[in-house]
Enzyme design. Structure first.
Site, PDB file in Angstrom:
ATOM      1  N   PHE A   1       0.858  -1.183   0.000  1.00  0.00           N
ATOM      2  CA  PHE A   1       0.000   0.000   0.000  1.00  0.00           C
ATOM      3  C   PHE A   1       0.890   1.227   0.000  1.00  0.00           C
ATOM      4  O   PHE A   1       2.106   1.131   0.235  1.00  0.00           O
ATOM      5  CB  PHE A   1      -0.907  -0.021   1.236  1.00  0.00           C
ATOM      6  CG  PHE A   1      -2.377  -0.181   0.920  1.00  0.00           C
ATOM      7  CD1 PHE A   1      -2.823  -1.245   0.163  1.00  0.00           C
ATOM      8  CD2 PHE A   1      -3.312   0.731   1.393  1.00  0.00           C
ATOM      9  CE1 PHE A   1      -4.176  -1.394  -0.119  1.00  0.00           C
ATOM     10  CE2 PHE A   1      -4.664   0.588   1.123  1.00  0.00           C
ATOM     11  CZ  PHE A   1      -5.099  -0.470   0.371  1.00  0.00           C
TER      12      PHE A   1
ATOM     13  N   GLN B   1      -8.952  14.071   3.462  1.00  0.00           N
ATOM     14  CA  GLN B   1      -8.201  13.341   2.449  1.00  0.00           C
ATOM     15  C   GLN B   1      -9.002  13.249   1.150  1.00  0.00           C
ATOM     16  O   GLN B   1     -10.155  12.829   1.162  1.00  0.00           O
ATOM     17  CB  GLN B   1      -7.902  11.927   2.947  1.00  0.00           C
ATOM     18  CG  GLN B   1      -7.153  11.084   1.947  1.00  0.00           C
ATOM     19  CD  GLN B   1      -6.545   9.861   2.608  1.00  0.00           C
ATOM     20  OE1 GLN B   1      -7.213   8.859   2.826  1.00  0.00           O
ATOM     21  NE2 GLN B   1      -5.276   9.952   2.961  1.00  0.00           N
TER      22      GLN B   1
ATOM     23  N   HIS C   1      -9.037  11.111  -1.937  1.00  0.00           N
ATOM     24  CA  HIS C   1      -8.473   9.856  -2.431  1.00  0.00           C
ATOM     25  C   HIS C   1      -8.125  10.036  -3.902  1.00  0.00           C
ATOM     26  O   HIS C   1      -8.953  10.534  -4.670  1.00  0.00           O
ATOM     27  CB  HIS C   1      -9.457   8.708  -2.236  1.00  0.00           C
ATOM     28  CG  HIS C   1      -8.826   7.362  -2.358  1.00  0.00           C
ATOM     29  ND1 HIS C   1      -8.386   6.861  -3.554  1.00  0.00           N
ATOM     30  CD2 HIS C   1      -8.521   6.426  -1.430  1.00  0.00           C
ATOM     31  CE1 HIS C   1      -7.850   5.665  -3.357  1.00  0.00           C
ATOM     32  NE2 HIS C   1      -7.917   5.381  -2.074  1.00  0.00           N
TER      33      HIS C   1
ATOM     34  N   LEU D   1     -15.139   4.560  -4.796  1.00  0.00           N
ATOM     35  CA  LEU D   1     -13.718   4.400  -4.523  1.00  0.00           C
ATOM     36  C   LEU D   1     -13.129   3.258  -5.341  1.00  0.00           C
ATOM     37  O   LEU D   1     -13.716   2.192  -5.465  1.00  0.00           O
ATOM     38  CB  LEU D   1     -13.558   4.084  -3.028  1.00  0.00           C
ATOM     39  CG  LEU D   1     -12.170   3.680  -2.533  1.00  0.00           C
ATOM     40  CD1 LEU D   1     -11.231   4.864  -2.607  1.00  0.00           C
ATOM     41  CD2 LEU D   1     -12.260   3.165  -1.115  1.00  0.00           C
TER      42      LEU D   1
ATOM     43  N   GLU E   1      -6.582   1.805  -3.373  1.00  0.00           N
ATOM     44  CA  GLU E   1      -5.140   1.941  -3.549  1.00  0.00           C
ATOM     45  C   GLU E   1      -4.506   0.572  -3.806  1.00  0.00           C
ATOM     46  O   GLU E   1      -3.427   0.462  -4.389  1.00  0.00           O
ATOM     47  CB  GLU E   1      -4.591   2.535  -2.244  1.00  0.00           C
ATOM     48  CG  GLU E   1      -3.177   2.970  -2.250  1.00  0.00           C
ATOM     49  CD  GLU E   1      -2.891   3.799  -0.993  1.00  0.00           C
ATOM     50  OE1 GLU E   1      -3.557   4.828  -0.799  1.00  0.00           O
ATOM     51  OE2 GLU E   1      -2.025   3.400  -0.208  1.00  0.00           O
TER      52      GLU E   1
ATOM     53  N   ARG F   1      -1.212   9.388  -0.215  1.00  0.00           N
ATOM     54  CA  ARG F   1      -2.390   9.793  -0.985  1.00  0.00           C
ATOM     55  C   ARG F   1      -2.424  11.282  -1.303  1.00  0.00           C
ATOM     56  O   ARG F   1      -2.843  11.685  -2.396  1.00  0.00           O
ATOM     57  CB  ARG F   1      -3.665   9.407  -0.227  1.00  0.00           C
ATOM     58  CG  ARG F   1      -3.902   7.932  -0.271  1.00  0.00           C
ATOM     59  CD  ARG F   1      -5.144   7.541   0.497  1.00  0.00           C
ATOM     60  NE  ARG F   1      -5.336   6.093   0.418  1.00  0.00           N
ATOM     61  CZ  ARG F   1      -6.230   5.425   1.126  1.00  0.00           C
ATOM     62  NH1 ARG F   1      -7.014   6.061   1.971  1.00  0.00           N
ATOM     63  NH2 ARG F   1      -6.342   4.121   0.995  1.00  0.00           N
TER      64      ARG F   1
ATOM     65  N   HIS G   1     -12.696  11.853   0.614  1.00  0.00           N
ATOM     66  CA  HIS G   1     -12.753  10.461   1.057  1.00  0.00           C
ATOM     67  C   HIS G   1     -12.785  10.300   2.565  1.00  0.00           C
ATOM     68  O   HIS G   1     -13.560   9.510   3.097  1.00  0.00           O
ATOM     69  CB  HIS G   1     -11.518   9.744   0.487  1.00  0.00           C
ATOM     70  CG  HIS G   1     -11.384   8.308   0.864  1.00  0.00           C
ATOM     71  ND1 HIS G   1     -12.371   7.376   0.591  1.00  0.00           N
ATOM     72  CD2 HIS G   1     -10.394   7.612   1.481  1.00  0.00           C
ATOM     73  CE1 HIS G   1     -11.975   6.176   1.027  1.00  0.00           C
ATOM     74  NE2 HIS G   1     -10.793   6.305   1.589  1.00  0.00           N
TER      75      HIS G   1
ATOM     76  N   ARG H   1      -3.871  10.571   6.173  1.00  0.00           N
ATOM     77  CA  ARG H   1      -3.943   9.175   6.609  1.00  0.00           C
ATOM     78  C   ARG H   1      -3.308   8.261   5.574  1.00  0.00           C
ATOM     79  O   ARG H   1      -3.475   8.461   4.376  1.00  0.00           O
ATOM     80  CB  ARG H   1      -5.400   8.769   6.820  1.00  0.00           C
ATOM     81  CG  ARG H   1      -5.566   7.305   7.161  1.00  0.00           C
ATOM     82  CD  ARG H   1      -6.983   6.953   7.555  1.00  0.00           C
ATOM     83  NE  ARG H   1      -7.937   6.963   6.458  1.00  0.00           N
ATOM     84  CZ  ARG H   1      -8.025   6.016   5.525  1.00  0.00           C
ATOM     85  NH1 ARG H   1      -7.197   4.983   5.521  1.00  0.00           N
ATOM     86  NH2 ARG H   1      -8.939   6.099   4.576  1.00  0.00           N
TER      87      ARG H   1
END
Lengths: 232, 586
Positions: free
Chosen positions: B118, B239, B241, B251, B254, B285, B352, B397
């Site tokens: 990730f 955030q 995304h 979504l 990731e 991100r 997000h 995050r």
């Protein structure tokens, strides 16, 4: 676009009825839920329906759309015959408009003990499970409890209180099939019943309507096979 | 007088955080009620895809301390290092616990939990890419939420499904004594008296027009806290995304990039190498979202309006996609009209996740600058999950850390609440007017006429936040946004709901939700205007640099007069050395 939508207002004392709506709406790329929201926002805020994720994973908006149980948020408007007829999921008590009482459905789910039973001491790390053992859970764990399958099942229509229905039986098998679970016998004992399991006659409406492409009939077949095997 | 129920603890919200906390308390034989405005498995946790991060080391060598370093760096040094150490130290046990509960994790050939790469993950404090995110295909949130719900069935937790919490009940000394809620089916209010109240109401990215969030994410707990006169922390940090489906917002995990996918602009260029030469598509991100925004601004976006880029994954092969990313394939075909086995998916940065929220300590207790200092616990009140700001995510995050946050702090808050209940065995007297404010709010929507409609006001608010407080911010844009939002807030007074029926009145529910969304939107704009630096997800065009001298501190927004206070970042971890703020590159 034209819609015919089931309406029921429990406070009015009036009988349920179908109401026609016409709304200017470009269906390209849009889903039935988009149209319901547009109707509610632009024409009739009293229209009640459930919705949450709007992408087919939370299971809130199972509805009967042109005679087929499906999720409003993933059912494309394009290609649906007009007027698009939208009703609540069949055979459940209607609370209001498209909102049904899912209580019976959830009680059947709880009845199959939908949780892993393993009484061994817990190891310090994960319990091991081979990819092949884990693959046994594919097509089972993905259920979103939308109720489309169970309310499409004639056996459930006849015996909604006694036949567990495809969704609960799929979950029952999800734990029977889990290599980490130790209660398969106990689970099979509970299922070995003329109504709970054996009212399934393989009609396969559940398979046809499942928005996640799952196959409850196959899972029920596997439970039946296990019951036969252990009786030999 | 309205109906009243009494419990040891009331948990508002039936997502991952609420269910994990409920389980802890129910197993301690406490009387626990979970209130949720939707049936618990409809909560937004269900939409989490890629996984939950823990340094299990199943695929390659790993260490919780490296995870901690990555999280501190990812937070752009705004995260509190004691809370981050606590989360990363407890990550492995939290994941093993989920496995023992029955969560159907994907598996490696040796039978251990499958882990994938990730963004923002490294070995040896910034070295090569780590493989740390534990996954159940790309349906990890669904698997986690259902497993926790199932364990709560076994623990006989009492659920109040389709109850909408209205307001906290607080006495003169500041103790929280429960909540007033609306039973959606009957339309009747009900008082829940409890010695512990735990908010787990999730995020509020529905303040934006384009959001990955479910319709239900209206910041309800945040509205309740603000109305109770308590502050919200770091609300400028949202955030975006990098990979949401344009217009629809859904979504795209990731994990697609973690499995080998990469981004392309209209010139078919793998542009991330220019923005993050080492991590490329697996940079943090905020970095990837800014890169996409830059490409679009520079005219290198795709499509007729040049407003998205492409995410290519077909090169890993259809079999792998179907095995590891089946949900993404389904979403992409349904909402983008593209089968990722054959063609790239159109994606664009999409609101997000809320890094800020209700300030808590690492036991989940809500803290506020009440009398003695900024970290004073509000007795009887807890908050966990996206609605809370503990703060482990700081200014940005990392992917895979939100599900971890839910279970680590859900458990910690449950444990602390058990202690609190032992020390406070007797209920305090309810104040005489404990339900008055809630009843007045309900009565306000009984008014038969008005000039403004709720969906219209909500849409205007969403447009304002989208246009004035997006990936890039600027003082004049934010000021204009605050002025416009003021107009919408003023018109709320003239809004009405025509449908005044009681049973399952969703129009009224949306009005009550708007009363939570609007103050969250205001907190966001006001906090963002004040922070004259760029840090993590908060990018100011007019203040492009991070400014640790002035801004290495948390914002506290209180509703009265839009008051802003600040408190220091807790740089001292529990046991290890501080990670000193450094320049952040990927």
């Amino acid at each position: 676009m034209r819609f015919r939508i089931y309406r029921y207002d429990p406070e009015s004392g009036a009988r349920p009825r179908m109401q026609d709506y016409e709304i200017a709406f470009d269906p390209a790329g849009k889903k039935v839920l988009d149209a319901l929201i547009a109707i509610k926002e632009q024409q009739d805020e009293s229209l009640a329906f459930r919705r949450s994720c709007r992408e087919g994973v939370c299971g809130s908006d199972g509805l009967n759309i042109n005679g087929v149980n499906s999720l409003a948020c993933v059912t494309a408007l394009a290609g649906l015959k007009e007027p698009i007829e939208i009703r609540p999921l069949p055979r459940l008590a209607v609370i209001r408009d498209l909102v049904v009482d899912m209580g019976q459905f959830y009680r059947h789910y709880r009845a199959v003990k939908p949780y892993l039973i393993n009484l061994d001491p817990e190891p310090e790390s994960e319990r091991l499970q081979s990819p092949a053992q884990r693959a046994e859970l594919d097509g089972l764990y993905e259920c979103i409890l939308c109720g489309c399958c169970t309310t499409a099942c004639p056996s459930f229509w006849w015996n909604p209180d006694k036949f567990l229905g495809p969704a609960a039986l799929l979950q029952a098998y999800r734990f029977v099939a889990d290599s980490r679970d130790q209660a398969a016998d106990e689970r099979l004992d509970y299922l070995e019943d003329p109504y709970r399991l054996f009212r399934c006659h393989g009609i396969m409406n559940c398979v046809e309507v499942c928005p996640k492409g799952l196959n409850p009939t196959a899972a029920i077949g596997k439970i039946k096979t296990l019951l036969v095997k252990r009786s030999l | 007088m309205i109906a009243k129920r009494t419990f040891d603890a009331v948990i508002v919200g039936g997502g991952g955080a609420g269910l994990r906390a409920a389980l802890q308390m129910a197993r301690a034989d406490l009387k626990v009620a979970v209130l949720s405005k939707v049936f618990p498995t409809r909560s937004h946790t269900v939409s989490a895809q890629g996984g939950i991060t823990a340094a299990l080391g199943n695929v390659s060598e790993d260490d919780w301390h490296w995870h901690m370093y990555d999280t501190v760096k990812g937070s752009d040094y705004l995260g509190d290092q004691d809370a981050i150490e606590f989360m990363c130290r407890n990550a492995a046990s939290a994941v093993y616990e989920l496995e023992h509960m029955g969560l159907p994790f994907s598996r490696l050939a040796n039978g251990k939990i499958y882990q994938r790469q990730f963004g923002g993950q490294s070995k040896h404090f910034g070295g090569e890419q780590a493989v740390r995110t534990c996954a159940a295909a790309d349906r990890t949130g669904h698997a986690l939420l259902h497993t926790l719900y199932q364990r709560n069935i076994a623990a006989r937790t009492q659920f109040f499904e389709e109850f909408f919490a209205l307001d906290l009940v607080r006495d003169a000394e500041g103790y929280v004594l429960g909540v007033v809620a609306l039973e959606i089916e009957s339309g009747e209010p009900m008082l829940f008296e409890s010695r512990v109240t735990l908010l787990a109401t999730g995020g509020g990215a529905r303040i934006f027009r384009h959001s990955t969030n479910a319709h239900i994410n209206s910041g309800d707990g945040l509205g309740m806290v603000l109305r109770a006169g308590l502050p919200l922390e770091d609300m400028e940090f949202w955030q975006f995304h990098p990979t949401g489906i344009p217009e629809v917002g859904s979504l795209i995990t990731e994990g697609v990039r973690g499995e080998g996918g990469y981004l392309l602009n209209k010139d078919n260029e793998k542009f991330m190498v220019r923005y993050a030469p080492n991590a490329k598509d697996l940079a943090s991100r905020d970095v990837v979202s800014r890169a996409i925004a830059q490409e679009i601004l520079a005219g290198r976006g795709c499509g007729p309006h040049g407003d998205y880029v492409l995410l290519k994954i077909d090169h890993i092969g259809a079999d792998k996609i179907k095995e590891r990313l089946p949900g993404i394939r389904e979403l992409s075909m349904q909402f983008a009209g593209v089968d990722p086995c054959e063609a790239p998916i159109p994606v664009t940065p999409t609101a997000h996740y809320m890094m800020g929220g209700i300030p808590t300590n690492l036991r989940g207790q809500v803290v506020a600058p009440e009398r003695y200092g900024p970290e004073e616990a509000v007795p009887g009140l807890y908050a966990v999950g996206e609605c809370a700001c503990v703060s482990v995510h700081g200014a940005n995050r990392l992917g895979g850390n939100s599900l971890l946050d839910l279970v680590v702090f859900g458990r910690a808050a449950g444990d602390h609440a058990i202690e609190y209940l032992r020390e406070n065995p007797f209920p305090r007297a309810l104040p005489g007017d404990s339900v008055a404010a809630s009843l007045a709010r309900l009565a306000r929507w009984e008014r038969p006429t008005g000039t403004e409609r709720v969906p219209q006001l909500r849409a205007e608010m969403q447009r304002i936040l989208q246009e004035h407080c997006g990936v890039y911010r600027r003082a004049d844009l934010l000021e204009a946004g605050i002025a416009k939002l003021g107009g919408v807030e003023a018109r709320l007074a003239d809004a009405y709901v025509e449908d005044r029926s009681k049973v399952f009145n969703t129009a009224r529910l949306e009005a009550l939700e708007l009363e939570n969304l609007l103050p969250v939107a205001r907190a966001t704009l006001v906090s963002a205007l004040a922070r004259t630096e760029s840090r993590g997800a908060h990018s100011r065009e007019d203040y492009p640099a991070r400014d640790d001298d002035r801004w290495l501190r948390h914002t506290l927004y209180t509703r009265a007069a839009d008051q802003l206070d600040y408190k220091p970042v807790r740089l001292k971890p529990l046991t290890v050395e501080t990670f000193q703020p450094q320049e952040r590159t990927y």
